[in-house]
Enzyme design. Structure first.
Site, PDB file in Angstrom:
ATOM      1  N   GLU A  70      10.189  15.717  15.792  1.00  0.00           N
ATOM      2  CA  GLU A  70      10.508  15.620  14.364  1.00  0.00           C
ATOM      3  C   GLU A  70       9.708  16.675  13.602  1.00  0.00           C
ATOM      4  O   GLU A  70       8.485  16.738  13.727  1.00  0.00           O
ATOM      5  CB  GLU A  70      10.138  14.228  13.862  1.00  0.00           C
ATOM      6  N   GLU A 111       9.872   1.025  10.611  1.00  0.00           N
ATOM      7  CA  GLU A 111      10.871   2.078  10.346  1.00  0.00           C
ATOM      8  C   GLU A 111      10.162   3.389  10.606  1.00  0.00           C
ATOM      9  O   GLU A 111       9.257   3.765   9.859  1.00  0.00           O
ATOM     10  CB  GLU A 111      11.364   2.016   8.894  1.00  0.00           C
ATOM     11  N   CYS A 118      13.403  10.753   7.183  1.00  0.00           N
ATOM     12  CA  CYS A 118      13.510  10.252   8.559  1.00  0.00           C
ATOM     13  C   CYS A 118      14.932  10.334   9.081  1.00  0.00           C
ATOM     14  O   CYS A 118      15.150  10.381  10.280  1.00  0.00           O
ATOM     15  CB  CYS A 118      13.000   8.820   8.619  1.00  0.00           C
ATOM     16  N   LYS A 167       0.834  -1.203   0.000  1.00  0.00           N
ATOM     17  CA  LYS A 167       0.000   0.000   0.000  1.00  0.00           C
ATOM     18  C   LYS A 167       0.870   1.255   0.000  1.00  0.00           C
ATOM     19  O   LYS A 167       1.533   1.564   0.991  1.00  0.00           O
ATOM     20  CB  LYS A 167      -0.892   0.036   1.244  1.00  0.00           C
TER      21      LYS A 167
HETATM   22  P1  TAP Z   1       2.113   8.004   8.526  1.00  0.00           P
HETATM   23  O1  TAP Z   1       0.974   8.918   8.680  1.00  0.00           O
HETATM   24  O2  TAP Z   1       2.488   7.169   9.678  1.00  0.00           O
HETATM   25  O3  TAP Z   1       1.769   7.118   7.248  1.00  0.00           O
HETATM   26  C1  TAP Z   1       2.620   6.123   6.749  1.00  0.00           C
HETATM   27  C2  TAP Z   1       1.812   5.093   6.005  1.00  0.00           C
HETATM   28  O4  TAP Z   1       0.950   4.428   6.935  1.00  0.00           O
HETATM   29  C3  TAP Z   1       0.882   5.669   4.949  1.00  0.00           C
HETATM   30  O5  TAP Z   1       0.807   4.758   3.853  1.00  0.00           O
HETATM   31  C4  TAP Z   1      -0.442   5.753   5.679  1.00  0.00           C
HETATM   32  O6  TAP Z   1      -1.555   5.734   4.827  1.00  0.00           O
HETATM   33  C5  TAP Z   1      -0.389   4.502   6.500  1.00  0.00           C
HETATM   34  N1  TAP Z   1      -1.283   4.514   7.667  1.00  0.00           N
HETATM   35  C6  TAP Z   1      -1.767   5.588   8.326  1.00  0.00           C
HETATM   36  N2  TAP Z   1      -2.570   5.177   9.336  1.00  0.00           N
HETATM   37  C7  TAP Z   1      -2.594   3.824   9.311  1.00  0.00           C
HETATM   38  C8  TAP Z   1      -3.223   2.824  10.100  1.00  0.00           C
HETATM   39  N3  TAP Z   1      -4.006   3.134  11.135  1.00  0.00           N
HETATM   40  N4  TAP Z   1      -3.018   1.528   9.782  1.00  0.00           N
HETATM   41  C9  TAP Z   1      -2.213   1.192   8.764  1.00  0.00           C
HETATM   42  N5  TAP Z   1      -1.593   2.089   7.974  1.00  0.00           N
HETATM   43  C10 TAP Z   1      -1.759   3.400   8.248  1.00  0.00           C
HETATM   44  O7  TAP Z   1       3.459   8.734   8.146  1.00  0.00           O
HETATM   45  P2  TAP Z   1       3.688   9.765   6.984  1.00  0.00           P
HETATM   46  O8  TAP Z   1       3.158  11.076   7.419  1.00  0.00           O
HETATM   47  O9  TAP Z   1       3.180   9.227   5.721  1.00  0.00           O
HETATM   48  O10 TAP Z   1       5.292   9.778   6.920  1.00  0.00           O
HETATM   49  C11 TAP Z   1       6.033  10.557   7.707  1.00  0.00           C
HETATM   50  C12 TAP Z   1       6.692   9.768   8.831  1.00  0.00           C
HETATM   51  O11 TAP Z   1       7.361   8.601   8.350  1.00  0.00           O
HETATM   52  C13 TAP Z   1       7.780  10.544   9.537  1.00  0.00           C
HETATM   53  O12 TAP Z   1       7.612  10.447  10.919  1.00  0.00           O
HETATM   54  C14 TAP Z   1       9.078   9.851   9.117  1.00  0.00           C
HETATM   55  O13 TAP Z   1      10.136   9.969  10.000  1.00  0.00           O
HETATM   56  C15 TAP Z   1       8.640   8.473   8.935  1.00  0.00           C
HETATM   57  N6  TAP Z   1       9.528   7.777   8.023  1.00  0.00           N
HETATM   58  C16 TAP Z   1      10.397   6.889   8.525  1.00  0.00           C
HETATM   59  C17 TAP Z   1      11.259   6.251   7.679  1.00  0.00           C
HETATM   60  C18 TAP Z   1      12.215   5.275   8.242  1.00  0.00           C
HETATM   61  S1  TAP Z   1      12.950   4.339   7.201  1.00  0.00           S
HETATM   62  N7  TAP Z   1      12.443   5.160   9.511  1.00  0.00           N
HETATM   63  C19 TAP Z   1      11.258   6.487   6.322  1.00  0.00           C
HETATM   64  C20 TAP Z   1      10.347   7.398   5.842  1.00  0.00           C
HETATM   65  C21 TAP Z   1       9.474   8.029   6.700  1.00  0.00           C
HETATM   66  P3  TAP Z   1      -2.218   7.089   4.213  1.00  0.00           P
HETATM   67  O14 TAP Z   1      -2.012   6.937   2.798  1.00  0.00           O
HETATM   68  O15 TAP Z   1      -3.658   7.057   4.586  1.00  0.00           O
HETATM   69  O16 TAP Z   1      -1.486   8.238   4.810  1.00  0.00           O
END
Ligand code: TAP
Length: 451
Positions: free
Chosen positions: A355, A229, A263, A154
């Site tokens: 963050e 992650e 991240c 997804k």
């Molecule tokens: P999230 O809001 O956590 O979303 C990440 C993914 O999870 C999206 O595909 C999201 O879907 C999905 N998701 C949201 N709620 C969910 C639930 N209840 N059950 C299952 N899946 C769910 O994060 P973001 O805003 O997209 O990304 C930013 C964050 O990612 C930052 O904190 C960053 O540090 C972290 N990040 C970490 C890494 C590593 S490798 N550590 C790499 C990249 C990013 P939707 O499409 O609905 O949003």
């Protein structure tokens, strides 16, 4: 059927509409992945390897197309987007070497023969965030497929286009139907179903720490395997004995790359007090020199944020802080924030602890090595970090003392697909990439044969 309109973050113009996958459609895809699993698992290792290499070749033939899509969908610069598409190819090629090497052990025992096997877990659900849609999809799917699992993936609702195209390219390469299925949709619908569906045996999640905790709690219900992650608040530690000009010139790229939506962003700069003023003076032209332009301009080094919502979040940090100086940004439409340097006044400040996920860096002085390590570790995160010093003994000592998964000395380049990647503390659980990643998608089975 509900749809989502993908928006170009540099122009705020619609790009295309994407149909969102429902729970029922997710269940159908998981059933297809379960059905495809035995044949994929039982394929001769060399044949599975050949299909992954073919998949890599097809991705390679579409690098420009994928990059173009990412420039428009995620606002990534051309340089980053081409690197990211190439990374998918490279990761597929690297893990194409795995099917023929996933060997177990023969362990000496009395009265028989004892052997171990690495068996694929089954269907793996991969949940990808919007900040690096292509690499994070690749880092999950390539080792999972290599180990003989089938995958449902997804992408983030905001950035589905490249993952959807990669799913089509897999089929073009001859990867059988059901082995890799890309399901654009909402996390609360599709992602959540990966967590609750009993036939999904492992969930690989990359995203915020907050959602990661919910995923982990949800997986506990079925003792489902999960890799997380999550977020980061990484330190860039600059000692007075370092090449200050080099440290200052590289610091902006360690935090403003991908507009800080990374991240691993080194969003806290810790500078030894005796070098603090000189470092800040050297940093200013480097920050102002970052070319913040529409990413369709191939000389752009930094693009916009992903959304208006993300821009508001970033502003909420800057509005409370003492800004030392900022770089430039284009006028007009687009979710722009200029590269921003903030002078922190305490390690308790929100800008120092939380963050930001935007192009903002906070700077604070430290007194000595012990102080630097204590400040770097004073966070619940532990993903990455950098140390600048001319004393390599100190570089290694501090790297060992900082509680983070990926450190680099005199450079910020700490992520390579052939080395392990992941977080300490609340930055994650488990490791991706590196030679051992396929094992994380297997169960180790032990068999004793009496003789
Ligand atoms: P999230 O809001 O956590 O979303 C990440 C993914 O999870 C999206 O595909 C999201 O879907 C999905 N998701 C949201 N709620 C969910 C639930 N209840 N059950 C299952 N899946 C769910 O994060 P973001 O805003 O997209 O990304 C930013 C964050 O990612 C930052 O904190 C960053 O540090 C972290 N990040 C970490 C890494 C590593 S490798 N550590 C790499 C990249 C990013 P939707 O499409 O609905 O949003």
């Amino acid at each position: 059927m509900s749809t989502y309109t993908v928006v170009n973050p540099a122009t705020e113009q619609p790009v295309t509409d994407v149909e969102l996958t429902s729970v029922e459609q997710t269940d159908v895809a998981i059933a297809q992945a379960s059905k495809a699993f035995p044949a994929w698992r039982d394929l001769a290792p060399g044949d599975r390897a050949a299909l992954l290499r073919r998949f890599a070749e097809v991705v390679d033939a579409h690098i420009d197309e994928l990059a173009e899509l990412e420039v428009r969908n995620a606002g990534h610069t051309w340089g980053n987007a081409t690197w990211e598409a190439g990374n998918v190819r490279d990761v597929l090629n690297y893990y194409a070497g795995a099917p023929e090497r996933l060997a177990g052990k023969q362990i000496p025992v009395a009265g028989g023969v004892n052997v171990t096997f690495h068996e694929p877990v089954g269907v793996v659900g991969i949940i990808v965030p919007w900040n690096f849609p292509m690499p994070i999809a690749g880092w999950g799917m390539a080792p999972a497929l290599a180990a003989g699992n089938t995958v449902v993936l997804k992408p983030a609702e905001l950035t589905p286009l490249t993952a959807m195209r990669i799913g089509e390219l897999a089929l073009e390469a001859g990867v059988p139907e059901g082995v890799l299925t890309v399901l654009p949709g909402k996390g609360s619908v599709v992602g959540q179903r990966f967590v609750t569906h009993p036939d999904v045996r492992k969930v690989c999640f990359t995203g915020s720490t907050e959602v990661g905790k919910q995923i982990m709690a949800g997986c506990a219900d079925q003792v489902k395997r999960c890799t997380l992650e999550l977020g980061g608040k990484s330190a860039n530690i600059v000692f007075a004995d370092s090449d200050l000009a080099k440290a200052a010139a590289s610091a902006p790229y360690a935090v403003f790359d991908n507009a800080g939506q990374d991240c691993c962003a080194r969003s806290r700069i810790l500078v030894e007090r005796s070098a603090y003023d000189e470092f800040l003076a050297l940093l200013e032209p480097a920050v102002k020199g970052v070319r913040v332009l529409d990413p369709s301009d191939r000389s752009s080094e930094m693009g916009p944020l992903i959304s208006a919502h993300q821009r508001e979040t970033v502003h909420s940090f800057i509005d409370d802080a003492e800004v030392a100086y900022t770089g430039s940004m284009p006028d007009g439409d687009g979710f722009w924030v200029a590269p921003t340097v903030v002078l922190a006044d305490s390690t308790q400040q929100r800008i120092w602890r939380d963050e930001v996920f935007g192009p903002v860096v906070a700077v604070l002085p430290f007194e000595d090595e012990a102080d630097a390590v204590a400040m770097a570790n004073d966070t619940e995160y532990g993903l990455s970090g950098s140390i600048y010093t001319s004393d390599l003994g100190r570089g290694l000592r501090v790297s060992r003392a900082v509680q983070a998964g990926n450190l680099s000395v005199n450079t910020h380049a700490s992520v390579r697909y052939w080395t392990p990647f992941g977080g300490y503390k609340q930055s994650g659980l488990g490791r991706e990439l590196g030679p051992d990643a396929p094992y994380a998608f297997t169960e180790e089975k032990n068999v004793f044969i009496a003789t």
